[in-house]
Write an enzyme that holds these catalytic residues in place. Structure first.
Site, short mmCIF file in Angstrom:
data_model
loop_
_atom_site.label_atom_id
_atom_site.label_comp_id
_atom_site.label_asym_id
_atom_site.label_seq_id
_atom_site.Cartn_x
_atom_site.Cartn_y
_atom_site.Cartn_z
N ASP A 213 -0.01 -13.72 -60.54
CA ASP A 213 1.28 -13.72 -59.85
C ASP A 213 1.30 -14.57 -58.59
O ASP A 213 2.11 -14.35 -57.70
CB ASP A 213 1.65 -12.28 -59.49
N GLU B 127 -2.68 -11.48 -67.62
CA GLU B 127 -2.34 -10.38 -66.70
C GLU B 127 -0.82 -10.27 -66.56
O GLU B 127 -0.25 -10.25 -65.47
CB GLU B 127 -3.00 -10.57 -65.32
N GLU C 103 4.65 -11.87 -54.86
CA GLU C 103 4.00 -11.74 -56.18
C GLU C 103 4.88 -11.01 -57.20
O GLU C 103 4.85 -11.34 -58.39
CB GLU C 103 2.66 -11.02 -56.04
N HIS D 263 -4.92 -8.58 -46.98
CA HIS D 263 -4.37 -9.94 -46.84
C HIS D 263 -2.91 -10.07 -47.26
O HIS D 263 -2.36 -11.17 -47.23
CB HIS D 263 -5.20 -10.92 -47.68
N ARG E 231 0.97 -10.52 -47.61
CA ARG E 231 1.99 -11.07 -46.70
C ARG E 231 2.94 -10.02 -46.16
O ARG E 231 3.36 -10.07 -45.01
CB ARG E 231 2.81 -12.14 -47.44
N HIS F 295 -10.25 -12.43 -44.69
CA HIS F 295 -9.55 -13.45 -45.50
C HIS F 295 -9.25 -14.67 -44.62
O HIS F 295 -8.99 -14.53 -43.42
CB HIS F 295 -8.27 -12.83 -46.04
C1 UD1 Z 1 -2.72 -16.10 -51.92
C2 UD1 Z 1 -1.67 -15.61 -52.92
C3 UD1 Z 1 -1.80 -14.12 -53.14
C4 UD1 Z 1 -3.23 -13.75 -53.51
C5 UD1 Z 1 -4.18 -14.29 -52.49
C6 UD1 Z 1 -5.59 -14.05 -52.93
C7 UD1 Z 1 0.54 -16.66 -53.02
C8 UD1 Z 1 1.86 -16.80 -52.38
N1 UD1 Z 1 -0.33 -15.87 -52.38
O1 UD1 Z 1 -2.42 -15.57 -50.66
O2 UD1 Z 1 -0.93 -13.70 -54.18
O3 UD1 Z 1 -3.33 -12.33 -53.56
O4 UD1 Z 1 -4.00 -15.71 -52.36
O5 UD1 Z 1 -6.51 -14.24 -51.89
O6 UD1 Z 1 0.28 -17.28 -54.02
N2 UD1 Z 1 -6.92 -20.69 -46.46
C9 UD1 Z 1 -8.00 -21.49 -46.19
N3 UD1 Z 1 -8.95 -21.67 -47.17
C10 UD1 Z 1 -8.86 -21.10 -48.39
C11 UD1 Z 1 -7.76 -20.27 -48.66
C12 UD1 Z 1 -6.79 -20.09 -47.69
O7 UD1 Z 1 -8.13 -22.02 -45.10
O8 UD1 Z 1 -9.74 -21.31 -49.22
C13 UD1 Z 1 -5.88 -20.49 -45.41
C14 UD1 Z 1 -5.00 -21.74 -45.23
O9 UD1 Z 1 -4.67 -21.84 -43.88
C15 UD1 Z 1 -3.75 -21.39 -46.04
C16 UD1 Z 1 -3.65 -19.90 -45.78
O10 UD1 Z 1 -5.00 -19.44 -45.81
O11 UD1 Z 1 -2.61 -22.11 -45.60
C17 UD1 Z 1 -2.80 -19.12 -46.73
O12 UD1 Z 1 -3.17 -19.35 -48.08
P1 UD1 Z 1 -2.12 -18.99 -49.24
O13 UD1 Z 1 -2.76 -19.30 -50.55
O14 UD1 Z 1 -0.79 -19.60 -48.95
O15 UD1 Z 1 -1.91 -17.43 -49.09
P2 UD1 Z 1 -2.91 -16.24 -49.29
O16 UD1 Z 1 -2.61 -15.24 -48.25
O17 UD1 Z 1 -4.30 -16.75 -49.42
N1 UDP Z 2 -13.76 -10.90 -53.28
C1 UDP Z 2 -14.91 -11.64 -53.02
N2 UDP Z 2 -15.33 -11.74 -51.72
C2 UDP Z 2 -14.70 -11.13 -50.69
C3 UDP Z 2 -13.53 -10.38 -50.97
C4 UDP Z 2 -13.08 -10.29 -52.27
O1 UDP Z 2 -15.52 -12.20 -53.94
O2 UDP Z 2 -15.15 -11.25 -49.55
C5 UDP Z 2 -13.26 -10.83 -54.67
C6 UDP Z 2 -13.05 -9.43 -55.20
O3 UDP Z 2 -14.23 -8.92 -55.77
C7 UDP Z 2 -11.94 -9.63 -56.22
C8 UDP Z 2 -11.14 -10.80 -55.67
O4 UDP Z 2 -11.97 -11.41 -54.68
O5 UDP Z 2 -12.46 -10.00 -57.48
C9 UDP Z 2 -9.85 -10.34 -55.08
O6 UDP Z 2 -9.23 -11.38 -54.41
P1 UDP Z 2 -8.09 -11.16 -53.34
O7 UDP Z 2 -8.21 -9.81 -52.75
O8 UDP Z 2 -8.16 -12.34 -52.44
O9 UDP Z 2 -6.75 -11.33 -54.19
P2 UDP Z 2 -5.84 -10.30 -55.03
O10 UDP Z 2 -6.70 -9.70 -56.07
O11 UDP Z 2 -5.29 -9.30 -54.07
O12 UDP Z 2 -4.76 -11.17 -55.56
#
Ligand code: UD1
Ligand code: UDP
Length: 374
Positions: free
Chosen positions: A98, A120, A134, A211, A213, A244
């Site tokens: 999602d 999923e 999501e 994490h 939003r 995160h």
């Molecule tokens: C995203 C997904 C969320 C998912 C989560 C898993 C959307 C809208 N959100 O949220 O559904 O649960 O990932 O973790 O699709 N950033 C880094 N390095 C990385 C990743 C992120 O620096 O490897 C920072 C960047 O500043 C980026 C910010 O995190 O702009 C937000 O990342 P984004 O993917 O937009 O949102 P998440 O909160 O990670």
């Molecule tokens: N995870 C990881 N390292 C961490 C935190 C989470 O490998 O420090 C893994 C966790 O085991 C799970 C996945 O990341 O499989 C979940 O990702 P996240 O919580 O970012 O996203 P969501 O599942 O909420 O979309």
């Protein structure tokens, strides 16, 4: 041989983990020709998982920006993906879950009249802002998909209630359990300085991940205040938070919890280390979807830091409880599991409501049975 051309597209940490078992399965079967595109929505948080599961993407759209918005993610994917869709001309595109990457990739595939498999499928809260965005992403992907790979019966029922034909729904289990099984028995020693110093025998260790939003601002601060209170109330407790990379999360967590006794803020952990940590923990507090799915298989109680969940199966199985983001409510729920060992014992049961580790094979079976013409 007339192979079925599959294109897997994903962009974030959880999608990578959940797509990895499918990639492995399709690569094993000669009837498939698989290509992989990462959108780059996550960067650091994806590379490790690609290495772990030996995935070498064919293309990387490299869209991540430090201050990315939901709109810039969609815009950049819609700009950069179609050229590759035209070049590869897959018979089917697979997206997972999602995220905004999954939604934008599905939309681009639809615009190219390519069949879409949604891994999923069917998770719902029926609250459009919880989780945000999501809930709407997965609903929209549901409207675009041709094959709905639902992890549970409940997810299947959700799709049927929306008018999706049962003939297009396949209950497969969640591929995260396949991924978990791939790494769970691996030997591990923490090389992180903080984690290697924790005495997991003497202390009760609570793992926290957050994490979402919709929790940014007050709800997140409420949760963080609850964690502070918990360490004050229970001296035999240590809390570990792999923080995160989202800057909104980091600002609040480091702002409030830096230098708090027995609260350890660490960088996101690699998958083997994280699962090892969950296994050694007493209790998990999380708003993560994936962690809610993994914890029951590991026999660890989960308190869900959210007001709604699309994963009611863990709650029904008695191994997860929804506690929201109210400070008092979180502290009370933790107190119960600290003081009432019978309550703790009831929740600390191994349960597998999300699958048995064979989801990827089922998905591959379905695609294979459809054949090239789908
Ligand atoms: C995203 C997904 C969320 C998912 C989560 C898993 C959307 C809208 N959100 O949220 O559904 O649960 O990932 O973790 O699709 N950033 C880094 N390095 C990385 C990743 C992120 O620096 O490897 C920072 C960047 O500043 C980026 C910010 O995190 O702009 C937000 O990342 P984004 O993917 O937009 O949102 P998440 O909160 O990670
Ligand atoms: N995870 C990881 N390292 C961490 C935190 C989470 O490998 O420090 C893994 C966790 O085991 C799970 C996945 O990341 O499989 C979940 O990702 P996240 O919580 O970012 O996203 P969501 O599942 O909420 O979309």
């Amino acid at each position: 041989m007339n192979q079925i051309k599959v294109l897997a597209i994903f962009g974030t940490r959880p999608e990578t983990i959940k797509m990895a078992p499918i990639i492995r399965e399709l690569n094993r079967r000669p009837s498939f020709a698989l290509k992989v595109i990462v959108t780059g929505q996550h960067k650091e948080m994806v590379q490790h998982y690609l290495d772990l599961f030996s995935i070498v993407p064919d293309h990387d759209l490299s869209i991540m920006e430090k201050e990315q918005t939901l709109n810039t993610i969609v815009i950049n994917i819609l700009k950069r993906l179609p050229a590759f869709l035209n070049e590869i001309q897959p018979d089917v595109v697979l997206v997972q879950g999602d995220t905004t990457s999954a939604f934008a990739a599905a939309l681009a595939a639809y615009h190219n009249r390519i069949k879409i498999g949604h891994v999923e499928a069917g998770l719902r809260t029926r609250d459009k802002y919880n989780p945000f965005p999501e809930e709407i992403n997965r609903h929209l992907i549901g409207g675009l998909a041709d094959f709905h790979f639902a992890p549970t019966q409940k997810a299947r029922e959700n799709l049927i209630a929306e008018g999706i034909s049962d003939k297009q729904i396949y209950v497969t289990g969640n591929t995260i359990i396949d991924a978990l099984k791939m790494i769970v028995g691996k030997k591990h020693r923490f090389n992180d300085g903080i984690l290697s110093k924790i005495d997991f025998e003497a202390m009760r260790v609570i793992i926290v991940t957050t994490h979402r939003r919709e929790s940014f601002g007050k709800p997140l601060l409420n949760t963080l205040n609850a964690l502070k209170r918990i360490t004050e109330l229970f001296r035999n407790t240590e809390i570990v938070i792999p923080v995160h990379y989202n800057p909104n999360v980091r600002k609040s967590v480091y702002g409030l919890l830096r230098n708090v006794e027995r609260i350890h803020l660490v960088e996101p952990l690699d998958y083997v280390a994280f699962i090892h940590l969950l296994n050694k923990s007493y209790l998990i507090l999380t708003d993560s979807g994936g962690v809610q799915e993994e914890a029951p298989s590991l026999g660890k109680p989960v308190l869900v830091l959210r007001e709604t969940t699309e994963r009611p199966e863990g709650i029904k199985a008695g191994v997860a409880k929804m506690v929201g983001t109210d400070t008092e409510r979180i502290v009370a729920a933790v107190r119960e599991l600290m003081e009432d060992l019978e309550s703790y014992r009831k929740m600390a049961q191994v349960a597998n409501p999300y699958g048995n580790g064979k989801a990827a094979a089922r998905i591959a079976d379905v695609l294979q049975s459809k054949g090239k013409s789908m």
